[in-house]
Every structure is written in structure tokens, then in C-alpha cells.
Design a protein around this motif. Structure first.
Motif, short mmCIF file in Angstrom:
data_model
loop_
_atom_site.label_atom_id
_atom_site.label_comp_id
_atom_site.label_asym_id
_atom_site.label_seq_id
_atom_site.Cartn_x
_atom_site.Cartn_y
_atom_site.Cartn_z
N ARG A 105 0.84 -1.20 0.00
CA ARG A 105 0.00 0.00 0.00
C ARG A 105 0.88 1.26 0.00
O ARG A 105 0.54 2.27 -0.62
N GLY A 106 1.98 1.16 0.72
CA GLY A 106 2.87 2.31 0.76
C GLY A 106 3.56 2.57 -0.56
O GLY A 106 3.90 3.72 -0.88
N GLU A 107 3.78 1.51 -1.34
CA GLU A 107 4.46 1.64 -2.63
C GLU A 107 3.48 1.85 -3.79
O GLU A 107 3.90 2.20 -4.90
N ALA A 108 2.20 1.60 -3.55
CA ALA A 108 1.22 1.66 -4.63
C ALA A 108 0.98 3.10 -5.10
O ALA A 108 1.20 4.07 -4.36
N GLN A 109 0.51 3.21 -6.35
CA GLN A 109 0.12 4.51 -6.87
C GLN A 109 -1.20 4.91 -6.23
O GLN A 109 -2.07 4.07 -5.99
N VAL A 110 -1.37 6.20 -5.94
CA VAL A 110 -2.53 6.68 -5.21
C VAL A 110 -3.34 7.63 -6.10
O VAL A 110 -2.79 8.55 -6.73
N LEU A 111 -4.65 7.42 -6.17
CA LEU A 111 -5.54 8.30 -6.91
C LEU A 111 -5.80 9.57 -6.10
O LEU A 111 -5.57 9.61 -4.88
N PRO A 112 -6.31 10.59 -6.75
CA PRO A 112 -6.62 11.83 -6.02
C PRO A 112 -7.59 11.64 -4.85
O PRO A 112 -7.54 12.38 -3.87
N ASP A 113 -8.47 10.64 -4.95
CA ASP A 113 -9.43 10.41 -3.86
C ASP A 113 -8.85 9.57 -2.73
O ASP A 113 -9.53 9.24 -1.77
#
Length: 256
Positions: A105-113
Motif C-alpha cells: 500500500r505504501g508503494e502503490a500509486q494513489v488516486l486523487p481520492d
């Protein structure tokens, strides 16, 4: 003046003798009835005593012998020890998989939401951290760095966490079953039938983790098996954000 006793006539003598004989017969009959009643009471008492002795013998035979109870108590202790060991292994495994999930989760890409997104190994699809497949209008798979964690790894880690959580609950439930069995034999006077039932219960319902520790074969059917939550319903604190943004997974959504 001196009274003169006249001699009885033969009729009077006969009547007196007859009366005495009747009195003697009545007395003998009374004594015979009393003796018969006494014998009957004695016989009934003997029958009752014999019946009580037979019932006691049958009951005594039905009780589990102390040696069998001691043997079962040792079995409970062994099963309890292995259950504790299984719980310790389970806790370590949960900590490892939690750390793995947190790292991804820390390495994953994050969406604006705020949602984390993961690309599939073939690079064709994208799923968020709730198992919802996202369209290319939301994010293009090509826009996610290939070095980011893949969806399959994240999904498998969450499924393993769900499995371990279920296993932990089964182990706690089994511990309670062992405690109940121990409390039952501690009460004393347990029949062999009840003891056999308790023994069969703890052996049949031992979780796989405990059976592995004991070196026992797994049963053909697992009575405590429960379905693991699918990846499309991965639990996460992002539920609130998804509800606010309207990105709620459809029933049965997830990878095929």
C-alpha cells in the motif's frame, strides 16, 4: 352366707369348649396373617435391595474408569499445548502478511481520492484496494510504473490475511471446546459413553493447524470451514472515501 356353685351341664361345657376352640383358631389365624405379612415385607425388602445393588452395579459399570479419564485429560493437555503453538504461529504469520500489505500500500500509486491502485501482471487491468476494477477513463494501466506492486500480489496477500484471521477464530473456538471438555470431566462421574463423545468431538473438530502440529491426517470434510472473503470485498479504511466519491464496488465486482 356361702354361695353354692352348681355344676355345669354338658351343654354349657360343650359351649365353653367350643368358644375356646374358636378363640384359639382366631388367634392362630391372626398370628399366621402377621407372620405372612412379615415374610412378605422381608421378601420385598430383599427384592428392593437386590434391585438397588443391580442398579448400582450397572451405573458403576457405565462410569468411565479413572484410568480412561486420566488418559483423556492428558490428551486434552496435549491438544491444548498444540493449539497454543498454532496460535503463536498464526500471530506471526498475520504480522508478516500485514506488513506485506502495508508495504504494498505504501508503494502503490494513489488516486486523487486516496485510493491505492494496482495493475495486473499482464498490464491490461487496474484494480483499487477494494477489488474494484477501474476503467481506463479513471486510470490507464500504462500510467502505472511497472515497478509498482501488482494486483495479484496485493489480492493474494489480503486473501491470506482473511484466511489467517478465520483460522485464528477457529483456534480460539477450539480452545473453548477443550476448556468445556476439561470442565466436564472435572465434575466427576462421567459415563464412558459421554467420555467417548467428548473424545470424538475434540478429535473430529481439531482445526487443521492443530492437526498438523499433532501429525494427524486431515478429515475428509472440515466442519468448521468457512468461505474466505473474496478480493472484491477487501476490508479497508478507504470505504468511507469510496462512498463519498461514489466509487462503490458493484456486487461480485473483482478480477475474473
Amino acid at each position: 352366707m356361702m354361695q353354692v356353685v352348681l355344676p355345669r351341664g354338658w351343654k354349657e361345657e360343650f359351649a365353653l369348649a367350643a368358644a375356646m376352640r374358636r378363640e384359639d383358631i382366631l388367634h392362630r389365624e391372626k398370628m399366621a396373617r402377621m407372620e405372612a405379612a412379615s415374610r412378605q415385607r422381608i421378601d420385598e425388602a430383599r427384592i428392593q435391595q437386590k434391585r438397588r445393588e443391580q442398579e448400582f452395579a450397572a451405573l458403576e459399570a457405565a462410569f468411565a474408569p479413572p484410568a480412561r479419564i486420566a488418559e483423556f485429560r492428558n490428551q486434552l493437555d496435549t491438544y491444548d499445548t498444540k493449539t497454543v503453538e498454532a496460535l503463536m504461529d498464526n500471530q506471526k504469520a498475520i504480522e508478516i502478511v500485514r506488513q506485506k500489505i502495508d508495504d504494498m500500500r505504501g508503494e502503490a500509486q494513489v488516486l486523487p481520492d486516496g485510493r491505492r491502485v494496482f495493475k495486473t501482471i499482464d498490464g491490461q487491468k487496474v484494480y483499487d484496494d477494494h477489488g474494484l476494477e477501474l476503467s481506463r477513463d479513471v486510470i490507464d494501466p500504462a500510467g502505472i510504473d511497472d515497478r509498482k506492486p501488482r494486483w495479484e500480489s496485493y489480492r493474494n496477500a489480503n486473501e491470506e490475511h482473511a484466511r489467517l484471521t478465520q483460522e485464528r477464530q477457529q483456534l480460539h473456538d477450539y480452545q473453548a471446546k477443550l476448556d468445556d471438555a476439561r470442565a466436564r470431566i472435572d465434575k466427576g462421574e462421567i459415563t464412558q459413553k459421554d467420555l467417548d463423545a467428548l473424545k470424538a468431538d475434540i478429535e473430529t473438530n481439531a482445526p487443521s493447524a492443530v492437526r498438523d502440529k499433532l501429525g494427524l491426517e486431515k478429515p475428509k470434510t472440515d466442519p468448521e470451514a468457512k468461505p474466505v472473503a473474496p478480493a472484491s470485498s477487501l476490508p479497508d479504511a478507504m470505504d468511507a472515501i469510496m462512498q463519498k466519491t461514489g466509487h462503490v464496488p458493484a456486487p461480485g465486482a473483482g478480477p475474473s
